[in-house]
Motif scaffolding. Structure first.
Motif, mmCIF file in Angstrom:
data_model
loop_
_atom_site.group_PDB
_atom_site.id
_atom_site.type_symbol
_atom_site.label_atom_id
_atom_site.label_comp_id
_atom_site.label_asym_id
_atom_site.label_seq_id
_atom_site.Cartn_x
_atom_site.Cartn_y
_atom_site.Cartn_z
ATOM 1 N N LEU A 154 33.875 -14.006 15.982
ATOM 2 C CA LEU A 154 32.575 -14.263 15.943
ATOM 3 C C LEU A 154 32.153 -13.934 17.383
ATOM 4 C CD1 LEU A 154 31.576 -17.376 13.644
ATOM 5 C CD2 LEU A 154 31.049 -15.036 13.356
ATOM 6 N N LYS A 155 32.734 -14.171 18.406
ATOM 7 C CA LYS A 155 32.594 -13.984 19.890
ATOM 8 C C LYS A 155 32.082 -12.550 20.056
ATOM 9 C CE LYS A 155 33.278 -15.521 24.399
ATOM 10 N NZ LYS A 155 31.755 -15.453 24.506
ATOM 11 N N ASN A 156 30.721 -12.261 20.462
ATOM 12 C CA ASN A 156 30.281 -10.943 20.626
ATOM 13 C C ASN A 156 30.599 -9.995 19.578
ATOM 14 O OD1 ASN A 156 28.723 -9.569 22.394
ATOM 15 N ND2 ASN A 156 30.316 -8.387 23.099
ATOM 16 N N TYR A 157 30.601 -10.610 18.178
ATOM 17 C CA TYR A 157 30.706 -9.796 16.891
ATOM 18 C C TYR A 157 29.546 -8.727 16.684
ATOM 19 C CZ TYR A 157 31.846 -8.613 11.958
ATOM 20 O OH TYR A 157 32.300 -8.033 10.710
ATOM 21 N N GLU A 158 30.407 -7.345 16.587
ATOM 22 C CA GLU A 158 29.344 -6.400 16.376
ATOM 23 C C GLU A 158 29.173 -5.734 14.940
ATOM 24 O OE1 GLU A 158 30.195 -3.476 19.278
ATOM 25 O OE2 GLU A 158 28.971 -4.460 20.767
ATOM 26 N N VAL A 182 17.337 -19.303 2.476
ATOM 27 C CA VAL A 182 17.649 -18.311 3.561
ATOM 28 C C VAL A 182 16.995 -18.145 4.683
ATOM 29 C CG1 VAL A 182 17.759 -15.507 3.838
ATOM 30 C CG2 VAL A 182 17.829 -16.519 1.369
ATOM 31 N N ALA A 183 17.593 -18.151 5.690
ATOM 32 C CA ALA A 183 17.211 -18.061 7.250
ATOM 33 C C ALA A 183 17.929 -16.981 8.032
ATOM 34 C CB ALA A 183 17.517 -19.313 7.774
ATOM 35 N N ALA A 184 17.216 -16.636 8.985
ATOM 36 C CA ALA A 184 17.805 -15.380 9.801
ATOM 37 C C ALA A 184 17.527 -15.599 11.231
ATOM 38 C CB ALA A 184 17.114 -14.101 9.541
ATOM 39 N N ALA A 185 18.550 -15.045 12.152
ATOM 40 C CA ALA A 185 18.373 -15.344 13.722
ATOM 41 C C ALA A 185 17.618 -14.053 14.122
ATOM 42 C CB ALA A 185 19.821 -15.297 14.219
ATOM 43 N N PHE A 186 16.935 -14.499 15.582
ATOM 44 C CA PHE A 186 16.081 -13.376 16.046
ATOM 45 C C PHE A 186 17.209 -12.223 16.550
ATOM 46 C CE2 PHE A 186 14.736 -11.353 19.739
ATOM 47 C CZ PHE A 186 13.371 -10.785 19.417
ATOM 48 N N ALA A 227 26.947 -19.843 14.821
ATOM 49 C CA ALA A 227 27.492 -18.196 14.756
ATOM 50 C C ALA A 227 26.408 -17.496 15.619
ATOM 51 C CB ALA A 227 27.820 -17.514 13.419
ATOM 52 N N PHE A 228 25.226 -17.849 15.438
ATOM 53 C CA PHE A 228 23.910 -16.957 15.672
ATOM 54 C C PHE A 228 24.071 -16.871 17.216
ATOM 55 C CE2 PHE A 228 20.851 -18.134 12.126
ATOM 56 C CZ PHE A 228 21.743 -17.227 11.243
ATOM 57 N N ASP A 229 24.607 -17.718 17.998
ATOM 58 C CA ASP A 229 24.549 -17.573 19.356
ATOM 59 C C ASP A 229 25.972 -16.952 19.967
ATOM 60 O OD1 ASP A 229 22.213 -18.938 19.682
ATOM 61 O OD2 ASP A 229 23.244 -21.022 19.528
ATOM 62 N N GLU A 230 26.740 -16.825 19.004
ATOM 63 C CA GLU A 230 28.189 -16.421 19.434
ATOM 64 C C GLU A 230 28.185 -14.753 19.355
ATOM 65 O OE1 GLU A 230 31.302 -18.396 17.556
ATOM 66 O OE2 GLU A 230 30.137 -20.190 17.345
ATOM 67 N N ILE A 231 27.361 -14.224 18.549
ATOM 68 C CA ILE A 231 27.616 -12.775 18.162
ATOM 69 C C ILE A 231 26.910 -11.975 19.065
ATOM 70 C CG2 ILE A 231 27.754 -13.201 15.498
ATOM 71 C CD1 ILE A 231 24.872 -12.525 15.027
ATOM 72 N N SER A 232 27.058 -10.557 19.189
ATOM 73 C CA SER A 232 26.456 -9.567 19.871
ATOM 74 C C SER A 232 25.009 -9.738 19.525
ATOM 75 C CB SER A 232 26.693 -8.275 19.390
ATOM 76 O OG SER A 232 25.855 -7.314 19.720
ATOM 77 N N PRO A 233 23.814 -9.608 20.674
ATOM 78 C CA PRO A 233 22.623 -9.827 20.355
ATOM 79 C C PRO A 233 22.035 -8.606 19.751
ATOM 80 C CG PRO A 233 23.253 -9.226 22.720
ATOM 81 C CD PRO A 233 24.453 -9.892 21.824
ATOM 82 N N TYR A 234 22.746 -7.543 19.330
ATOM 83 C CA TYR A 234 22.445 -6.534 18.379
ATOM 84 C C TYR A 234 22.687 -6.654 16.905
ATOM 85 C CZ TYR A 234 22.092 -4.393 22.933
ATOM 86 O OH TYR A 234 21.499 -4.016 24.339
ATOM 87 N N THR A 235 23.515 -7.811 16.749
ATOM 88 C CA THR A 235 23.843 -7.951 15.521
ATOM 89 C C THR A 235 22.692 -8.957 14.705
ATOM 90 O OG1 THR A 235 26.171 -7.885 15.921
ATOM 91 C CG2 THR A 235 25.785 -8.835 13.639
ATOM 92 N N THR A 236 22.071 -8.127 13.718
ATOM 93 C CA THR A 236 21.273 -9.154 12.714
ATOM 94 C C THR A 236 21.967 -10.131 12.057
ATOM 95 O OG1 THR A 236 19.591 -7.123 12.667
ATOM 96 C CG2 THR A 236 19.610 -8.802 11.055
ATOM 97 N N ALA A 237 21.555 -11.269 11.854
ATOM 98 C CA ALA A 237 22.465 -12.383 11.339
ATOM 99 C C ALA A 237 21.505 -13.340 10.393
ATOM 100 C CB ALA A 237 23.197 -13.036 12.149
ATOM 101 N N GLY A 238 21.965 -13.748 9.308
ATOM 102 C CA GLY A 238 21.426 -14.819 8.461
ATOM 103 C C GLY A 238 22.359 -15.545 7.946
ATOM 104 N N ILE A 239 21.684 -16.659 7.119
ATOM 105 C CA ILE A 239 22.562 -17.628 6.572
ATOM 106 C C ILE A 239 22.036 -17.940 5.247
ATOM 107 C CG2 ILE A 239 21.472 -19.572 7.897
ATOM 108 C CD1 ILE A 239 23.897 -21.209 7.472
#
Ligand SMILES: [Zn+2]
Length: 279
Positions: A154-158, A182-186, A227-239
């Motif tokens: 998950l660290k910097n996950y692209e 459903v929720a999403a990260a910026f 996980a929203f804070d761990e992944i690459s900032p370019y990866t769209t993420a949701g839960i």
């Protein structure tokens, strides 16, 4: 087809609007001496400009909401609206794996999540649905990683998308504790991508499963998901919370493939820029 042309036009515009290099003076007298100095100088200046540009591109600060918003706004300004994919193509770093999808199997490798009196666990539901969703996405041509709750990857996950799958409490709360959330990260691709993800998932999952969208109770737990804070900032993420283990137990337990179909359709909607009817 039409959108491809618009994007190409946009790209050409970006290229043609770049400044032409300033040419050295044309006079014979200065040509020999000044020409050489100019050549050296302009090379140094050009190198400086390139270095500064590259450096500012790599600075995370440069991708704050403001600058990106402006970029996207400029594109839309002349009346041409680009799709999510087109915007991403202009914003994402070269080689970014947009066709990859990460699915976090909620609680896997950590704990069982919610546990019911009859022994049913949230982890069991999350795993079943995530596995079916993975199969469907692979069959549709995506690369899919199934990840643990605190997976080292998950660290910097692209990826084009990261979705974490969870289910809600098995305690009886009240009669309205039924349905999904459903929720999403910026995302640094511009916050349209997060909005689009939530719209796509909510619409398709509700239609296919018949479960109600429990949007009024999206918790800060969901929006500040680790996980929203761990992944690459370019990866769209949701839960997504698939449903409540208490009142929705029947469908969660007996129809994991149907729930996965809802997730698959929601992800396809997002990845393929499909239309979503506004509620
Ligand atoms: Zn959970």
């Amino acid at each position: 087809m039409g959108s491809q042309n618009r994007f190409e036009k946009w790209q050409q515009k970006q290229v043609s609007s770049r400044q032409e290099p300033i040419l050295p003076p044309n006079s014979k007298a200065v040509k020999s001496a000044f020409g050489l100095i100019w050549q050296v100088l302009s090379t140094v200046i050009l190198a400086g400009i390139i270095t500064a540009t590259l450096f500012s591109l790599w600075m995370p600060g440069n991708f704050a909401a403001g600058s990106l918003g402006k970029q996207v706004g400029e594109v839309i300004a002349d009346g041409e609206r680009l799709t999510q994919t087109e915007i991403a193509a202009g914003v994402l770093p070269a080689g970014f794996p947009t066709n990859r999808i990460g699915i976090v199997v909620g609680h896997r490798g950590f704990d069982s999540g919610a546990v019911c009196a009859n022994g049913l666990t949230e982890l069991e539901i999350n795993s079943n649905v995530a596995t079916y969703a993975q199969q469907k996405l692979i069959a549709a041509g995506f690369e899919v990683d199934l990840l643990d709750e605190f997976d080292a990857r998950l660290k910097n996950y692209e990826a084009g998308l990261l979705l974490s799958i969870h289910s809600d409490s098995c305690d009886y709360i009240n009669d309205s504790a039924t349905g999904f959330k459903v929720a999403a990260a910026f995302s640094q691709k511009g916050d349209q991508s997060s909005t689009r993800l939530v719209q796509c998932l909510a619409d398709r999952y509700a239609n296919i499963t018949g479960l109600r969208y429990h949007y009024q109770s999206v918790t800060t737990d969901m929006t500040s998901y680790h996980a929203f804070d761990e992944i690459s900032p370019y990866t769209t993420a949701g839960i997504i919370e698939l449903g409540f283990l208490n009142l929705d137990q029947e469908i969660l337990k007996t129809q994991p493939e149907l729930l996965a179909e809802g997730i698959f359709a929601g992800i396809s909607c997002y990845m393929n820029d499909e239309e979503v009817k506004q509620p």
